[in-house]
Design a protein around this motif. Sequence first.
Motif, PDB file in Angstrom:
ATOM      1  N   SER A 159      22.226  -0.045   2.050  1.00  0.00           N
ATOM      2  CA  SER A 159      21.394   0.002   0.838  1.00  0.00           C
ATOM      3  C   SER A 159      19.930  -0.260   1.156  1.00  0.00           C
ATOM      4  CB  SER A 159      21.901  -1.025  -0.193  1.00  0.00           C
ATOM      5  OG  SER A 159      23.251  -0.771  -0.527  1.00  0.00           O
ATOM      6  N   GLN A 160      19.453   0.318   2.244  1.00  0.00           N
ATOM      7  CA  GLN A 160      18.067   0.135   2.657  1.00  0.00           C
ATOM      8  C   GLN A 160      17.128   0.860   1.703  1.00  0.00           C
ATOM      9  OE1 GLN A 160      16.670  -1.618   5.437  1.00  0.00           O
ATOM     10  NE2 GLN A 160      14.796  -1.143   4.332  1.00  0.00           N
ATOM     11  N   LYS A 161      16.092   0.165   1.244  1.00  0.00           N
ATOM     12  CA  LYS A 161      15.076   0.771   0.388  1.00  0.00           C
ATOM     13  C   LYS A 161      13.849   1.099   1.246  1.00  0.00           C
ATOM     14  CE  LYS A 161      16.527  -1.633  -3.820  1.00  0.00           C
ATOM     15  NZ  LYS A 161      16.122  -2.553  -4.911  1.00  0.00           N
ATOM     16  N   PHE A 162      13.304   2.274   1.066  1.00  0.00           N
ATOM     17  CA  PHE A 162      12.177   2.731   1.871  1.00  0.00           C
ATOM     18  C   PHE A 162      10.884   2.657   1.057  1.00  0.00           C
ATOM     19  CE2 PHE A 162      15.870   4.729   3.813  1.00  0.00           C
ATOM     20  CZ  PHE A 162      15.653   4.463   5.156  1.00  0.00           C
ATOM     21  N   THR A 163       9.962   1.845   1.540  1.00  0.00           N
ATOM     22  CA  THR A 163       8.636   1.744   0.943  1.00  0.00           C
ATOM     23  C   THR A 163       7.638   2.499   1.806  1.00  0.00           C
ATOM     24  OG1 THR A 163       8.091  -0.275   2.153  1.00  0.00           O
ATOM     25  CG2 THR A 163       9.234  -0.533   0.048  1.00  0.00           C
ATOM     26  N   ALA A 164       6.405   2.576   1.324  1.00  0.00           N
ATOM     27  CA  ALA A 164       5.364   3.284   2.077  1.00  0.00           C
ATOM     28  C   ALA A 164       5.121   2.617   3.432  1.00  0.00           C
ATOM     29  CB  ALA A 164       4.076   3.324   1.256  1.00  0.00           C
ATOM     30  N   LEU A 165       5.160   1.282   3.465  1.00  0.00           N
ATOM     31  CA  LEU A 165       4.923   0.576   4.726  1.00  0.00           C
ATOM     32  C   LEU A 165       6.051   0.816   5.722  1.00  0.00           C
ATOM     33  CD1 LEU A 165       3.503  -2.841   3.461  1.00  0.00           C
ATOM     34  CD2 LEU A 165       2.285  -1.100   4.773  1.00  0.00           C
ATOM     35  N   SER A 169       5.768   2.668   9.250  1.00  0.00           N
ATOM     36  CA  SER A 169       6.213   2.025  10.482  1.00  0.00           C
ATOM     37  C   SER A 169       7.120   2.948  11.297  1.00  0.00           C
ATOM     38  CB  SER A 169       6.949   0.721  10.155  1.00  0.00           C
ATOM     39  OG  SER A 169       7.500   0.155  11.318  1.00  0.00           O
ATOM     40  N   LEU A 170       8.092   3.580  10.630  1.00  0.00           N
ATOM     41  CA  LEU A 170       8.998   4.498  11.323  1.00  0.00           C
ATOM     42  C   LEU A 170       8.236   5.664  11.940  1.00  0.00           C
ATOM     43  CD1 LEU A 170      11.935   4.639   8.748  1.00  0.00           C
ATOM     44  CD2 LEU A 170      11.842   3.337  10.869  1.00  0.00           C
ATOM     45  N   PHE A 171       7.276   6.192  11.217  1.00  0.00           N
ATOM     46  CA  PHE A 171       6.500   7.320  11.729  1.00  0.00           C
ATOM     47  C   PHE A 171       5.678   6.912  12.959  1.00  0.00           C
ATOM     48  CE2 PHE A 171       2.384   9.568  11.730  1.00  0.00           C
ATOM     49  CZ  PHE A 171       2.824  10.862  11.943  1.00  0.00           C
ATOM     50  N   LEU A 172       4.987   5.786  12.873  1.00  0.00           N
ATOM     51  CA  LEU A 172       4.136   5.352  13.982  1.00  0.00           C
ATOM     52  C   LEU A 172       4.961   5.040  15.234  1.00  0.00           C
ATOM     53  CD1 LEU A 172       1.598   3.018  12.113  1.00  0.00           C
ATOM     54  CD2 LEU A 172       1.164   5.298  13.058  1.00  0.00           C
ATOM     55  N   TYR A 347       5.838  -3.032   9.488  1.00  0.00           N
ATOM     56  CA  TYR A 347       7.169  -3.380   8.995  1.00  0.00           C
ATOM     57  C   TYR A 347       7.262  -4.873   8.681  1.00  0.00           C
ATOM     58  CZ  TYR A 347      12.166  -2.486   8.420  1.00  0.00           C
ATOM     59  OH  TYR A 347      13.418  -2.333   7.902  1.00  0.00           O
ATOM     60  N   VAL A 348       6.715  -5.716   9.564  1.00  0.00           N
ATOM     61  CA  VAL A 348       6.749  -7.160   9.328  1.00  0.00           C
ATOM     62  C   VAL A 348       5.951  -7.508   8.068  1.00  0.00           C
ATOM     63  CG1 VAL A 348       6.045  -9.398  10.258  1.00  0.00           C
ATOM     64  CG2 VAL A 348       7.108  -7.709  11.762  1.00  0.00           C
ATOM     65  N   TYR A 349       4.830  -6.833   7.848  1.00  0.00           N
ATOM     66  CA  TYR A 349       4.025  -7.094   6.660  1.00  0.00           C
ATOM     67  C   TYR A 349       4.788  -6.751   5.385  1.00  0.00           C
ATOM     68  CZ  TYR A 349       0.027  -7.077   3.462  1.00  0.00           C
ATOM     69  OH  TYR A 349      -0.826  -7.337   2.420  1.00  0.00           O
TER      70      TYR A 349
END
Length: 375
Positions: A159-165, A169-172, A347-349
């Motif tokens: 149930s992972q929710k994906f935010t802009a951050l 993070s995944l893209f970078l 991601y940590v932020y």
Amino acid sequence: MADAGQAVELQIRAKDEIFNEASSSTNAIQIPETKHYRWWLRVAVYIIFLLAGQATATLLGGLYYDEGGNSKWMATFVQSAGFPILIPILLFIPPSTTAAITPPPATTLILLYLFFGLLLTGDNLMYSYGLLYLPVSTYSLLCATQLAFNALFSFLFNSQKFTALIINSLFLLTVSASLVAVNSDSDDSSKIPKGKYIIGFFCTLGASAAYSLYLSLLQVSFEKVIKSENFRVVLEMQIYPSMVAACGSMVGLFVSGEWTGLKTEMNGYKKGSVSYIMTLVWTAIAWQICSVGILGLIFEVSSLFTNVISTLGLPVVPVLAVIFFGDKMDGVKAIALVVAIWGSVSYVYQHYLDDLKLKAKMRLLVSGNDGCHNA
């Protein structure tokens, strides 16, 4: 007077009912636990374990192949054979004494350990084949796909929710890993037979998917099956599946017949037989340290966060190779490291912002409960 007394009594009963309903509704809502500084400290320690163990094991694995090692099953075996070093630590950690948590049946745990052990065996073997049959550039690029696989499995199972951050993070981190892969010096695939190249390609891709599935299912096991907030369960989930994986690798070593060439391999090792043994021993220890960091981060945060930190280690390895092996340092490696750090901090932020929201929600719940009590 009687009517006035009845009216007062009705008002008192109404207030009591309102207070009881407010109290029961507040108790029914489970106030989420905010992140304490000790939680952040534990996460930091697990991150160090993961990065240090992964980098050391990768460098030693490269040294094993460069100096004359060529056994796929031995390379698979050392990835899980170091579990005995964790047993003394396990003996000093008492089991969870929380009465509200009912431990799962022994048969369930045994099946869980067997499943994860066999999954680790197959995953480690596929990675060994991939590293043997592919150029380092292609191998690293395919390993970077595990982030995409893990994002998919986290969405399906956790149930992972994906935010802009998180997306940023995944893209970078994917860009960073790709830079490391494309910049690799070992990109000549013309010397590899086409059949072996295809086998290595699909083995590495399958290993990335299997590893991502492994992380997501571990998180499900911690949350739905084990349900214990104790570091002991982290060690148990590392020791017992590693024992199964080591036994499976040992069976493969003997069934394949590779064990007959180990003595010749050791005697032909360029740095000597003692260095051969020490390389394997420290590789096994490094993988166990890495695995404790992986399981700890899954236990404390999530499988996707664990994969993010693991991907951060991809550009760290070339930098360490510059320091210890004298490899050439260039701008692409430096940029890849900076981009990876940027992605991890992003991601940590996001977790820091989530913690602030939880604290604000908890204050609202507490203030609402106090308001009902005062009423």
